[in-house]
Design a protein around this motif. Structure first.
Motif, PDB file in Angstrom:
ATOM      1  N   CYS A 184       0.845  -1.196   0.000  1.00 59.57           N
ATOM      2  CA  CYS A 184       0.000   0.000   0.000  1.00 59.57           C
ATOM      3  C   CYS A 184       0.883   1.250   0.000  1.00 59.57           C
ATOM      4  CB  CYS A 184      -0.909   0.013   1.224  1.00 59.57           C
ATOM      5  SG  CYS A 184      -2.024   1.437   1.237  1.00 59.57           S
ATOM      6  N   ARG A 185       0.549   2.198  -0.880  1.00 60.00           N
ATOM      7  CA  ARG A 185       1.270   3.480  -0.853  1.00 60.00           C
ATOM      8  C   ARG A 185       0.253   4.614  -0.975  1.00 60.00           C
ATOM      9  NH1 ARG A 185       1.253   4.815  -5.978  1.00 60.00           N
ATOM     10  NH2 ARG A 185       1.158   3.181  -7.539  1.00 60.00           N
ATOM     11  N   ILE A 186      -0.872   4.386  -0.296  1.00 61.48           N
ATOM     12  CA  ILE A 186      -1.943   5.375  -0.384  1.00 61.48           C
ATOM     13  C   ILE A 186      -1.633   6.603   0.481  1.00 61.48           C
ATOM     14  CG2 ILE A 186      -4.304   5.645   0.549  1.00 61.48           C
ATOM     15  CD1 ILE A 186      -5.132   3.323  -1.224  1.00 61.48           C
ATOM     16  N   CYS A 187      -0.839   6.446   1.538  1.00 61.70           N
ATOM     17  CA  CYS A 187      -0.434   7.635   2.297  1.00 61.70           C
ATOM     18  C   CYS A 187       1.066   7.596   2.564  1.00 61.70           C
ATOM     19  CB  CYS A 187      -1.229   7.766   3.597  1.00 61.70           C
ATOM     20  SG  CYS A 187      -0.527   6.846   4.989  1.00 61.70           S
TER      21      CYS A 187
ATOM     22  N   MET B  76       2.681   7.731   5.359  1.00 56.58           N
ATOM     23  CA  MET B  76       3.195   6.956   6.500  1.00 56.58           C
ATOM     24  C   MET B  76       3.834   5.682   5.942  1.00 56.58           C
ATOM     25  SD  MET B  76       0.465   7.277   9.609  1.00 56.58           S
ATOM     26  CE  MET B  76      -1.008   6.683   8.778  1.00 56.58           C
ATOM     27  N   GLY B  77       3.297   5.267   4.763  1.00 57.67           N
ATOM     28  CA  GLY B  77       3.825   4.080   4.090  1.00 57.67           C
ATOM     29  C   GLY B  77       4.921   4.471   3.142  1.00 57.67           C
ATOM     30  N   PRO B  78       5.264   3.699   2.124  1.00 55.49           N
ATOM     31  CA  PRO B  78       4.554   2.470   1.739  1.00 55.49           C
ATOM     32  C   PRO B  78       4.643   1.373   2.804  1.00 55.49           C
ATOM     33  CG  PRO B  78       6.307   3.043   0.154  1.00 55.49           C
ATOM     34  CD  PRO B  78       6.412   3.976   1.282  1.00 55.49           C
ATOM     35  N   CYS B  79       3.554   0.595   2.891  1.00 56.72           N
ATOM     36  CA  CYS B  79       3.495  -0.528   3.828  1.00 56.72           C
ATOM     37  C   CYS B  79       3.297  -1.817   3.036  1.00 56.72           C
ATOM     38  CB  CYS B  79       2.316  -0.370   4.782  1.00 56.72           C
ATOM     39  SG  CYS B  79       2.354   1.159   5.741  1.00 56.72           S
TER      40      CYS B  79
ATOM     41  N   GLY C 201      -0.617  -2.565   8.015  1.00 55.03           N
ATOM     42  CA  GLY C 201       0.119  -1.347   7.728  1.00 55.03           C
ATOM     43  C   GLY C 201       0.093  -0.445   8.954  1.00 55.03           C
ATOM     44  N   ILE C 202       0.787   0.700   8.856  1.00 55.90           N
ATOM     45  CA  ILE C 202       0.907   1.585  10.023  1.00 55.90           C
ATOM     46  C   ILE C 202      -0.459   2.030  10.528  1.00 55.90           C
ATOM     47  CG2 ILE C 202       1.798   3.862  10.762  1.00 55.90           C
ATOM     48  CD1 ILE C 202       4.174   3.294   8.803  1.00 55.90           C
ATOM     49  N   CYS C 203      -1.392   2.294   9.604  1.00 52.37           N
ATOM     50  CA  CYS C 203      -2.732   2.743  10.024  1.00 52.37           C
ATOM     51  C   CYS C 203      -3.581   1.592  10.548  1.00 52.37           C
ATOM     52  CB  CYS C 203      -3.443   3.420   8.863  1.00 52.37           C
ATOM     53  SG  CYS C 203      -3.835   2.271   7.533  1.00 52.37           S
TER      54      CYS C 203
ATOM     55  N   ALA D 164      -4.364  -1.015   8.424  1.00 55.04           N
ATOM     56  CA  ALA D 164      -5.016  -1.672   7.273  1.00 55.04           C
ATOM     57  C   ALA D 164      -4.460  -3.086   7.100  1.00 55.04           C
ATOM     58  CB  ALA D 164      -4.775  -0.854   6.008  1.00 55.04           C
TER      59      ALA D 164
ATOM     60  N   ILE E 104      -6.055  -3.512   2.061  1.00 53.24           N
ATOM     61  CA  ILE E 104      -5.110  -2.982   1.071  1.00 53.24           C
ATOM     62  C   ILE E 104      -5.423  -3.529  -0.326  1.00 53.24           C
ATOM     63  CG2 ILE E 104      -2.659  -3.016   0.387  1.00 53.24           C
ATOM     64  CD1 ILE E 104      -1.984  -2.964   3.433  1.00 53.24           C
TER      65      ILE E 104
ATOM     66  N   ARG F 167      -8.736  -2.113  -1.723  1.00 55.46           N
ATOM     67  CA  ARG F 167      -8.622  -0.715  -2.159  1.00 55.46           C
ATOM     68  C   ARG F 167      -7.903  -0.627  -3.496  1.00 55.46           C
ATOM     69  NH1 ARG F 167      -7.002   2.259   3.366  1.00 55.46           N
ATOM     70  NH2 ARG F 167      -4.986   1.332   2.877  1.00 55.46           N
TER      71      ARG F 167
ATOM     72  N   MET G  12      -7.003   7.240   2.201  1.00 54.08           N
ATOM     73  CA  MET G  12      -6.577   6.815   3.537  1.00 54.08           C
ATOM     74  C   MET G  12      -7.655   7.194   4.566  1.00 54.08           C
ATOM     75  SD  MET G  12      -5.068   7.748   6.575  1.00 54.08           S
ATOM     76  CE  MET G  12      -4.635   6.478   7.735  1.00 54.08           C
TER      77      MET G  12
HETATM   78 FE1  SF4 Z   1      -0.787   4.545   4.625  1.00 52.43          FE
HETATM   79 FE2  SF4 Z   1      -2.191   2.608   5.861  1.00 52.43          FE
HETATM   80 FE3  SF4 Z   1      -1.507   2.339   3.276  1.00 52.43          FE
HETATM   81 FE4  SF4 Z   1       0.384   2.192   5.135  1.00 52.43          FE
HETATM   82  S1  SF4 Z   1      -1.368   0.770   4.881  1.00 52.43           S
HETATM   83  S2  SF4 Z   1       0.482   3.359   3.213  1.00 52.43           S
HETATM   84  S3  SF4 Z   1      -0.382   3.654   6.641  1.00 52.43           S
HETATM   85  S4  SF4 Z   1      -2.895   3.871   4.124  1.00 52.43           S
END
Ligand code: SF4
Ligand code: FE2
Length: 632
Positions: A47-50, A52-55, A68-70, A72, A77, A80, A196
């Motif tokens: 995931c690289r939607i925000c 804080m990532g990519p996760c 992921g950090i949030c 998810a 992931i 989405r 996100m």
């Molecule tokens: Fe951001 Fe969450 Fe995606 Fe990590 S998993 S990139 S924290 S939205």
């Protein structure tokens, strides 16, 4: 690399070797250079939607990083990511549809764009409630275009649904809350939902994906097809040639590549201009030879019999022949590599859309308000380039096949009318086809569509699956690059009855059709939806109750994800020959390949082996025959 492993197409193999000898790079070389592609990306769990990532989370439940950090999960992931693919694909088809609607809006009796199918225009007018009585046909066109354009962004109410949808299907959509609002609104909304901190529930995400995809199949694509028919004419059967052998040694060769017909139609008209023909003779050529690649190729082949040079995999190889003076592109499926490749030969690579400018290309923006002159200017550049051809670099494969093309639904009805006497049915309908399905003369129908993908040996899966369908009395309809694979393999020829079971053979003879019907470009999958809907209505069934399946054996684009999703949402099982990037999520995989059936009466099958996929398609067709056989 052994060229025989890349594609079953002999022209492709030949030109790949030439490219290697010329020191030119192709998609297969770049794929090899990538070595192992990213496993996390392939399974949809990066995931690289925000920021804080990519996760990157683990695709294996209970093992490794699960969130992921949030917070998810892999399910969130992957779902989405899937939804964003649907949004990307739907936006491409719908923007294409919107563009064609603008062209209809500007059509005029003495302009470059005119009305060629008044009957279809009047039918479409009725759908949008546009008054036609006593109105000039161009005023009707103007009003219909405006009504359709308003459907893209109207603030209230649902999208106008074409009449071929069954009432049962509409109820399924209402019950699942996937009946879409305005076209643009759904794409914007799903981008919002995937932002996100919004949807974090795979079921809900796939539900929204279905809703968005329906704006494509029954909205943007449908508009693209119908309005193109109105402006450029509804396709009718004609013979064409396909494969690289259509490039002519002594002519100015112009390759049309991309998707929307507004530019390519004008190029076809302008190529006939006496001034340009004289110019071509003046530079020592025998004439101007237009050929097509990808869906633009399908559009001009369907309506004008322009020869097909090849499909998606072959776009670079056309330039590698060394005999292409210009490749003219608009939008979608255009390799950025073409700009540099063209410089290795003498080809002018000309981009024409502000949505698809490519570094190092020659950009000539196409202006619909001055369409004819603009098209002439582009062709002139190609003709003038003939003298720059490097003859020592020219090598054109001789491979080409002939086949029939142009099977719009109106054309199919025209052919079916030939068998009306044999079956004593009403002319002007799909009734003979419906009855062939009920009686079992035809076991079912399969739509084989979509792209090429270097993960799959080129054209192999398309051809394997189609042949297996024919042998089992399943009639096949094709669009897009799958249709071009079929054309090159001779499967669009009436001689292809030799691959058919006795039932399908009989139908082809009576209706005077090949067993594989080329229905057009990718937006023309809307023709397939219309056909399935109309047959279901004749039989009083829902679309999901017909022995009909879809397959995208070599798909690669976001558009294909959107198509697959609207086809399944329309009640038709879809077999994907390339596994979509969702398998890192057990829940998304389960929804797509299992639970969707409870929601909409159809689901996805992921099957990379075409022989196994074909077996499963046939099994599913037989399973679905139960309902139809009860009508006997
Ligand atoms: Fe951001 Fe969450 Fe995606 Fe990590 S998993 S990139 S924290 S939205
Ligand atoms: Fe396409």
């Amino acid at each position: 690399m052994d060229e025989t492993t890349l594609s079953v197409d002999l022209a492709t193999q030949e030109l790949y070797v030439k490219a290697r000898n010329d020191g030119s790079e192709t998609l297969w070389d770049r794929k090899a250079a990538l070595k192992n592609q990213c496993g996390f990306g392939e399974q949809g769990v990066c995931c690289r939607i925000c920021t804080m990532g990519p996760c990157r989370v683990s695709p294996i439940p209970g093992k490794g990083v699960q969130k992921g950090i949030c917070g998810a999960t892999a399910d969130v992931i992957a779902s989405r990511h899937y939804a964003r693919m649907v949004a990307g694909g739907s936006s491409a088809h719908s923007d294409h549809g919107r563009h064609i609607a603008h062209v209809l809006h500007m059509a005029s009796r003495d302009g470059d764009y005119q009305i060629r199918d008044e009957k279809k225009l009047l039918n479409v007018a009725a759908r949008w409630g546009v008054a036609t009585e006593g109105k000039d046909i161009y005023q009707v066109a103007h009003d219909v275009a405006e009504a359709a354009l308003n459907d893209f962004g109207k603030p209230f109410g649902s999208m106008v649904i074409p009449p071929s949808i069954t009432k049962q299907r509409l109820k399924v959509w209402e019950d699942n809350d996937i009946l879409p609002d305005a076209i643009d609104k759904e794409v914007v909304s799903i981008m919002h939902a995937t932002h996100m901190g919004c949807t974090a529930d795979a079921e809900s995400m796939i539900n929204l994906s279905m809703r968005t995809s329906l704006t494509d199949g029954w909205g943007g694509s449908y508009i693209g097809t119908e309005f193109s028919d109105i402006i450029f004419g509804t396709p009718m059967p004609r013979e064409i040639e396909a494969n690289m052998g259509v490039i002519e040694k002594n002519m100015v060769n112009i390759v049309l590549h991309g998707h929307e017909p507004s530019l390519s139609e004008m190029i076809v008209v302008a190529a006939d201009d006496p001034e340009l023909k004289a110019l071509a003779r003046g530079v020592g050529a025998e004439g101007i030879n237009l050929v097509g690649i990808c869906c633009t190729g399908n559009e001009v082949a369907m309506r004008h019999g322009i020869k097909i040079a090849g499909n998606f995999n072959q776009q670079e190889l056309a330039i590698v022949t060394g005999a292409v003076e210009a490749m003219i592109v608009d939008v979608q499926c255009i390799f950025p590599s073409l700009a540099n490749l063209a410089q290795c030969y003498h080809t002018k690579f000309i981009t024409t859309s502000k949505l698809a400018k490519i570094k190092d290309a020659v950009h000539i923006e196409f202006d619909e308000n001055n369409a004819y002159e603009c098209a002439k200017g582009i062709i002139r550049k190609a003709v003038e380039n003939y003298t720059n051809r490097k003859h020592e670099k020219v090598s054109i494969p001789t491979h080409k096949s002939t086949g029939m093309i142009g099977y719009s639904n109106q054309a199919i009805i025209g052919q079916l009318d030939r068998v009306v006497n044999s079956y004593t049915h009403k002319p002007g309908t799909f009734e003979p086809l419906a009855q062939c399905l009920v009686s079992g003369v035809l076991r079912g129908a399969a739509g084989v569509v979509g792209c090429n993908n270097p993960k799959v040996k080129g054209d192999h899966s398309h051809i394997e699956i189609i042949k297996k369908m024919l042998a089992n009395d399943v009639i096949v309809v094709v669009t897009g690059c799958a249709a071009q694979a079929a054309a090159k393999a001779g499967l669009l020829s009436k001689d292809a009855v030799k691959y058919c079971g006795v039932g399908l053979q009989k139908v082809c003879e009576l209706a005077d059709i090949p067993p594989v019907l080329h229905m057009g470009s990718c937006v023309d999958n809307s023709r397939i939806l219309e056909l399935v809907g109309e047959v279901a209505k004749i039989l009083g069934l829902d679309m999901s109750e017909l022995p009909v399946v879809g397959a995208a054996p070599e798909w690669m684009s976001e558009k294909a994800v959107a198509i697959g999703t609207y086809v399944v949402s329309s009640g038709i099982d879809t077999f994907l020959g390339v596994v979509p990037p969702v398998t890192g999520s057990p829940e998304v995989t389960d929804i797509l390949t299992n639970r969707l059936e409870d929601w909409v009466g159809a689901k996805f099958y992921f099957e990379t082996d075409p022989a196994v996929a074909a077996e499963k398609m046939l099994a599913r067709i037989e399973e679905k025959r139960a309902k139809i056989e009860a009508l006997n």
